[in-house]
Design a protein around this motif. Structure first.
Motif, PDB file in Angstrom:
ATOM      1  N   ARG A  23      17.378  47.330  25.268  1.00  0.00           N
ATOM      2  CA  ARG A  23      16.483  46.506  26.085  1.00  0.00           C
ATOM      3  C   ARG A  23      15.215  47.284  26.445  1.00  0.00           C
ATOM      4  NH1 ARG A  23      14.204  41.922  26.688  1.00  0.00           N
ATOM      5  NH2 ARG A  23      13.907  41.275  28.806  1.00  0.00           N
ATOM      6  N   THR A  24      15.371  48.554  26.784  1.00  0.00           N
ATOM      7  CA  THR A  24      14.211  49.389  27.105  1.00  0.00           C
ATOM      8  C   THR A  24      13.298  49.505  25.889  1.00  0.00           C
ATOM      9  OG1 THR A  24      15.512  50.644  28.705  1.00  0.00           O
ATOM     10  CG2 THR A  24      13.492  51.675  27.905  1.00  0.00           C
ATOM     11  N   ALA A  25      13.868  49.779  24.734  1.00  0.00           N
ATOM     12  CA  ALA A  25      13.074  49.916  23.509  1.00  0.00           C
ATOM     13  C   ALA A  25      12.357  48.605  23.177  1.00  0.00           C
ATOM     14  CB  ALA A  25      13.963  50.349  22.348  1.00  0.00           C
ATOM     15  N   GLN A  30       7.266  45.435  23.142  1.00  0.00           N
ATOM     16  CA  GLN A  30       6.505  44.254  23.566  1.00  0.00           C
ATOM     17  C   GLN A  30       5.271  44.652  24.368  1.00  0.00           C
ATOM     18  OE1 GLN A  30       9.891  42.360  25.491  1.00  0.00           O
ATOM     19  NE2 GLN A  30       9.764  40.664  24.042  1.00  0.00           N
ATOM     20  N   ILE A  31       5.405  45.646  25.244  1.00  0.00           N
ATOM     21  CA  ILE A  31       4.278  46.114  26.049  1.00  0.00           C
ATOM     22  C   ILE A  31       3.210  46.725  25.140  1.00  0.00           C
ATOM     23  CG2 ILE A  31       3.550  47.803  27.789  1.00  0.00           C
ATOM     24  CD1 ILE A  31       6.411  47.395  29.033  1.00  0.00           C
ATOM     25  N   THR A  32       3.633  47.552  24.198  1.00  0.00           N
ATOM     26  CA  THR A  32       2.705  48.178  23.263  1.00  0.00           C
ATOM     27  C   THR A  32       1.991  47.130  22.424  1.00  0.00           C
ATOM     28  OG1 THR A  32       4.085  50.163  23.204  1.00  0.00           O
ATOM     29  CG2 THR A  32       2.513  49.877  21.400  1.00  0.00           C
ATOM     30  N   ALA A  33       2.717  46.121  21.963  1.00  0.00           N
ATOM     31  CA  ALA A  33       2.111  45.047  21.170  1.00  0.00           C
ATOM     32  C   ALA A  33       1.101  44.263  22.012  1.00  0.00           C
ATOM     33  CB  ALA A  33       3.188  44.120  20.622  1.00  0.00           C
ATOM     34  N   PHE A  34       1.430  44.000  23.271  1.00  0.00           N
ATOM     35  CA  PHE A  34       0.508  43.301  24.164  1.00  0.00           C
ATOM     36  C   PHE A  34      -0.774  44.114  24.300  1.00  0.00           C
ATOM     37  CE2 PHE A  34      -1.460  42.690  28.273  1.00  0.00           C
ATOM     38  CZ  PHE A  34      -1.547  41.306  28.367  1.00  0.00           C
ATOM     39  N   ALA A  76      12.659  48.798  33.477  1.00  0.00           N
ATOM     40  CA  ALA A  76      11.233  48.469  33.486  1.00  0.00           C
ATOM     41  C   ALA A  76      10.391  49.738  33.551  1.00  0.00           C
ATOM     42  CB  ALA A  76      10.906  47.554  34.664  1.00  0.00           C
ATOM     43  N   ARG A  77      10.743  50.631  34.431  1.00  0.00           N
ATOM     44  CA  ARG A  77       9.986  51.881  34.586  1.00  0.00           C
ATOM     45  C   ARG A  77      10.011  52.695  33.296  1.00  0.00           C
ATOM     46  NH1 ARG A  77      12.687  54.690  38.547  1.00  0.00           N
ATOM     47  NH2 ARG A  77      13.694  55.810  36.893  1.00  0.00           N
ATOM     48  N   GLU A  78      11.170  52.819  32.683  1.00  0.00           N
ATOM     49  CA  GLU A  78      11.287  53.580  31.436  1.00  0.00           C
ATOM     50  C   GLU A  78      10.480  52.919  30.317  1.00  0.00           C
ATOM     51  OE1 GLU A  78      12.315  56.419  28.649  1.00  0.00           O
ATOM     52  OE2 GLU A  78      12.599  56.501  30.814  1.00  0.00           O
ATOM     53  N   ALA A  79      10.488  51.594  30.252  1.00  0.00           N
ATOM     54  CA  ALA A  79       9.741  50.886  29.208  1.00  0.00           C
ATOM     55  C   ALA A  79       8.234  51.107  29.343  1.00  0.00           C
ATOM     56  CB  ALA A  79      10.064  49.391  29.238  1.00  0.00           C
ATOM     57  N   ARG A  82       7.371  54.666  28.244  1.00  0.00           N
ATOM     58  CA  ARG A  82       7.382  54.811  26.784  1.00  0.00           C
ATOM     59  C   ARG A  82       6.150  54.186  26.137  1.00  0.00           C
ATOM     60  NH1 ARG A  82      13.491  53.595  24.611  1.00  0.00           N
ATOM     61  NH2 ARG A  82      14.557  55.046  26.001  1.00  0.00           N
ATOM     62  N   SER A  83       5.632  53.138  26.732  1.00  0.00           N
ATOM     63  CA  SER A  83       4.486  52.448  26.138  1.00  0.00           C
ATOM     64  C   SER A  83       3.159  53.098  26.504  1.00  0.00           C
ATOM     65  CB  SER A  83       4.490  50.972  26.536  1.00  0.00           C
ATOM     66  OG  SER A  83       4.375  50.850  27.928  1.00  0.00           O
ATOM     67  N   CYS A  84       3.183  54.081  27.383  1.00  0.00           N
ATOM     68  CA  CYS A  84       2.003  54.870  27.756  1.00  0.00           C
ATOM     69  C   CYS A  84       0.861  54.029  28.336  1.00  0.00           C
ATOM     70  CB  CYS A  84       1.502  55.681  26.564  1.00  0.00           C
ATOM     71  SG  CYS A  84       2.712  56.866  25.949  1.00  0.00           S
ATOM     72  N   ILE A  85       1.187  53.033  29.145  1.00  0.00           N
ATOM     73  CA  ILE A  85       0.143  52.276  29.824  1.00  0.00           C
ATOM     74  C   ILE A  85      -0.048  52.863  31.222  1.00  0.00           C
ATOM     75  CG2 ILE A  85       0.627  50.154  28.543  1.00  0.00           C
ATOM     76  CD1 ILE A  85       1.899  49.066  31.175  1.00  0.00           C
TER      77      ILE A  85
END
Length: 120
Positions: A23-25, A30-34, A76-79, A82-85
């Motif tokens: 789920r985190t991955a 999804q965040i990176t794609a956004f 959520a925090r880990e995701a 990882r996405s570096c936003i």
């Protein structure tokens, strides 16, 4: 009987950890794609929403916004890490000022008061 429970518990914990990792991955992807599709970057804020988990609100560089829901605040925090936003502690005026809204959002926010769609 206690031996059987001990043998089952590590497997259940491993399955739960594997589900959380997947789920985190998925959320990070999804965040990176956004971010990529909305100007190359994004900023966000995580809000705890009780038993439902945590809401990740994203604002792209172009002002477009969206949100995702994670099953837990930790996921959520880990995701977002990882996405570096850039992550904000709150959805303050600086972050809110970057959001670009259109006629649809304005009509939904005001509802029937300005002739927008009814909340049905």
């Amino acid at each position: 009987m206690a031996e059987i429970q001990e043998a089952v518990t590590p497997n259940a914990e491993r399955r739960a950890a594997a589900r959380a990792e997947r789920r985190t991955a998925r959320l990070a992807k999804q965040i990176t794609a956004f971010a990529r599709s909305h100007g190359g970057g994004a900023e966000g804020q995580i809000a705890y929403v009780g038993e439902a988990g945590a809401r990740i609100v994203l604002v792209g560089e172009n002002g477009e916004w969206g949100d995702l829901v994670a099953p837990t605040y930790d996921i959520a925090r880990e995701a977002v890490e990882r996405s570096c936003i850039t992550v904000h502690e709150s959805f303050d005026g600086g972050l809110a000022a970057k959001v670009r809204t259109g006629p649809y959002e304005w009509s939904r926010m005001a509802g029937i008061q300005i002739g927008g769609p009814a909340n049905t």
